[in-house]
Design a protein around this motif. Structure first.
Motif, mmCIF file in Angstrom:
data_model
loop_
_atom_site.group_PDB
_atom_site.id
_atom_site.type_symbol
_atom_site.label_atom_id
_atom_site.label_comp_id
_atom_site.label_asym_id
_atom_site.label_seq_id
_atom_site.Cartn_x
_atom_site.Cartn_y
_atom_site.Cartn_z
ATOM 1 N N GLN A 167 0.861 -1.178 0.000
ATOM 2 C CA GLN A 167 0.000 0.000 0.000
ATOM 3 C C GLN A 167 0.900 1.231 0.000
ATOM 4 N N ARG A 170 1.084 3.666 3.052
ATOM 5 C CA ARG A 170 1.650 2.986 4.210
ATOM 6 C C ARG A 170 3.162 2.852 4.080
ATOM 7 N N THR A 294 -5.709 -2.351 6.200
ATOM 8 C CA THR A 294 -4.638 -2.233 5.212
ATOM 9 C C THR A 294 -3.552 -3.273 5.455
ATOM 10 N N GLU A 298 -2.509 -6.384 3.015
ATOM 11 C CA GLU A 298 -1.126 -6.586 2.583
ATOM 12 C C GLU A 298 -0.681 -8.027 2.824
ATOM 13 N N PHE A 339 -7.901 -1.015 -2.052
ATOM 14 C CA PHE A 339 -6.684 -1.326 -1.299
ATOM 15 C C PHE A 339 -5.851 -0.074 -1.067
ATOM 16 N N GLY A 342 -7.471 2.209 1.414
ATOM 17 C CA GLY A 342 -7.633 1.682 2.762
ATOM 18 C C GLY A 342 -9.057 1.314 3.108
#
Length: 508
Positions: A167, A170, A294, A298, A339, A342
């Motif tokens: 992500q 992130r 999230t 992942e 994705f 989030g």
């Protein structure tokens, strides 16, 4: 008086504003306009000073901030040279300690000495050695700050479309932290390795980055003791290294690394992230507000990417795969838009998608999920061929065995045709969907090669075999058209080259 020296009738009074000659030193010092009168200007006459003129002019100084930039670059180069060339490091040490005669700027030398004092301990400076680094830390000076930003951008532009496991927001949050774990640093180097291999600008960094990443991965593997919530960056690093080795080194080397990656995700139990009978999952479902959606997505994507690589690379090498499809209790990945934003999305399980036929009302799935389904079909087709080889050795001419073979073969053909129709009707021009279309057509060629390998054919199935031959010819033409379309899209817009799968099926 001085004013009488120049009268209003003088021709100089009517000349241009820029009088001939140069301004005197006193006017330059005061930063006032000089009237350039000789032998003495008005300012010097009133001040009672000698009017001096200098024809030699010093060059203008550097632009603002240029010296600071140069000092920073010198410090970075010194660090790089110290790591790569010890003999140059000794010369730099002698220079900084005054043993060599060099007309350098004092302030620059002080900055460089200060840099060495900040990066080296007193014992190492006295001994003339480098600062020790932990086994899992990368070699310093390999990638500069500016290069990191460019490589990050290259990764998300060219690598992420066919390996959507990170992500973006992130990643940028933890990548800017001063203190990162060794697994996070290893993941960064894995990302930069694949990105550099897809860029002409950073192609020279490809091999050094790969060597550093493998060294850090080996160090992390020796540490062990990873729990379910830790080490996700380590698994993601192995995924990217598998892709790099598959593209740049050899499929066999990538198969070996894929095995290590699969063992790691098994040890982290990523195959049962959404098991409804798991106590952790039940507690998570009760406290939905505390879920890191999230991070959970992942982990899902990391598992499914390892699963896909296990199937595709094993299929290419004709070798058994590692992950068992029957044990998976993890939902398929959600759409890419949700994705990256989030947003939590509840997706289907793999068995739910695999049980659907062409007559079912198919719910749309993400491009990544479509590739996972095709990877599953590849795995089953490979197992189908391997089982045929064993059946022909153990039992020859058994009608029940041949009927079982034919049932499996028909089911695989129906699944492949179902997904070919779905992909053909999709209006999206997506890199992963393009890859899925090539793989689906390749499966038709592969299944036909399995039919040709069977020695105990019966007359009842000859008409079906002829029909499959017609489908095989049509699939070969479609593969050629898709490869041409792939060339129009460009190398970086398509998943890691799938032509190996095509070549394997065509040669068989």
């Amino acid at each position: 008086m001085k004013t009488e020296m120049v009268s209003s009738s003088s021709p100089l009074a009517h000349s241009s504003r820029q009088r001939p000659g140069s301004a005197c030193e006193e006017c330059r010092r005061r930063k006032v306009r000089c009237d350039r009168q000789r032998p003495q200007c008005q300012v010097c006459y009133e001040s009672g000073l000698e009017c001096k003129i200098s024809t030699a002019r010093l060059p203008r100084g550097p632009r603002k901030g240029q010296l600071r930039t140069l000092r920073t670059r010198i410090a970075a180069l010194e660090r790089c040279l110290a790591d790569q060339h010890p003999e140059i490091n000794q010369q730099m040490t002698a220079l900084l300690e005054g043993e060599l005669d060099c007309d350098s700027d004092d302030e620059t030398l002080r900055d460089m000495n200060g840099f060495r004092e900040r990066t080296e301990s007193p014992e190492n400076r006295r001994a003339g050695t480098k600062s020790p680094r932990s086994p899992g830390s990368p070699r310093s000076g390999l990638v500069s700050e500016l290069m990191r930003a460019d490589l990050d951008q290259l990764y998300f532009d060219r690598v992420h479309p066919f390996a959507p496991i990170l992500q973006r927001w992130r990643y940028h949050v933890w990548s800017k932290q001063q203190k990162k774990s060794e697994a996070q640093t290893c993941l960064q180097y894995a990302m930069w390795t694949v990105a550099a291999s897809l860029s002409a600008q950073f192609r020279s960094l490809r091999d050094p980055l790969y060597q550093e990443t493998r060294r850090m991965l080996d160090t992390l593997d020796t540490q062990g003791g990873r729990t379910e919530g830790a080490g996700i960056e380590q698994a993601q690093s192995w995924v990217l290294i598998c892709i790099y080795e598959y593209m740049q080194l050899s499929p066999l080397q990538a198969w070996m690394s894929a095995g290590r990656c699969c063992r790691l995700v098994l040890g982290m139990r990523l195959y049962e992230l959404d098991d409804p009978n798991n106590t952790v999952v039940m507690a998570r479902d009760r406290e939905t507000t505390l879920i890191d959606w999230t991070g959970l997505e992942e982990r899902r994507r990391t598992f499914w990417m390892a699963y896909s690589l296990d199937r595709f690379i094993s299929f290419h090498n004709g070798l058994p795969y590692t992950l068992n499809e029957q044990l998976i209790a993890t939902r398929l990945p959600g759409p890419e838009e949700e994705f990256q934003a989030g947003q939590p999305v509840v997706t289907q399980y793999l068995p739910e998608v695999m049980m659907k036929t062409s007559t079912d009302a198919a719910n749309p799935i993400s491009s990544f999920s479509e590739c996972i389904v095709l990877a599953t079909i590849c795995g089953r087709a490979l197992a189908h061929r391997q089982k045929v080889a064993v059946e022909q050795i153990s039992i020859t001419g058994d009608a029940a065995v041949f009927e079982g073979f034919w049932t499996r073969h028909q089911w695989l053909h129906e699944m492949v045709n179902h997904h070919i129709q779905m992909l053909s009707s999709s209006p999206q021009v997506d890199p992963m969907l393009m890859f899925a279309r090539i793989i689906a057509q390749t499966m038709v060629l592969f299944l036909h090669s399995v039919l040709e390998s069977v020695t105990w054919k019966t007359g009842d199935h000859l008409l079906g075999i002829i029909e499959y031959e017609r489908l095989c010819v049509a699939a070969a033409h479609e593969v050629v058209n898709l490869v041409k379309l792939q060339g129009q899209l460009g190398y970086f817009k398509v998943l890691f080259p799938p032509l190996c799968f095509v070549n394997e099926s065509l040669t068989r």
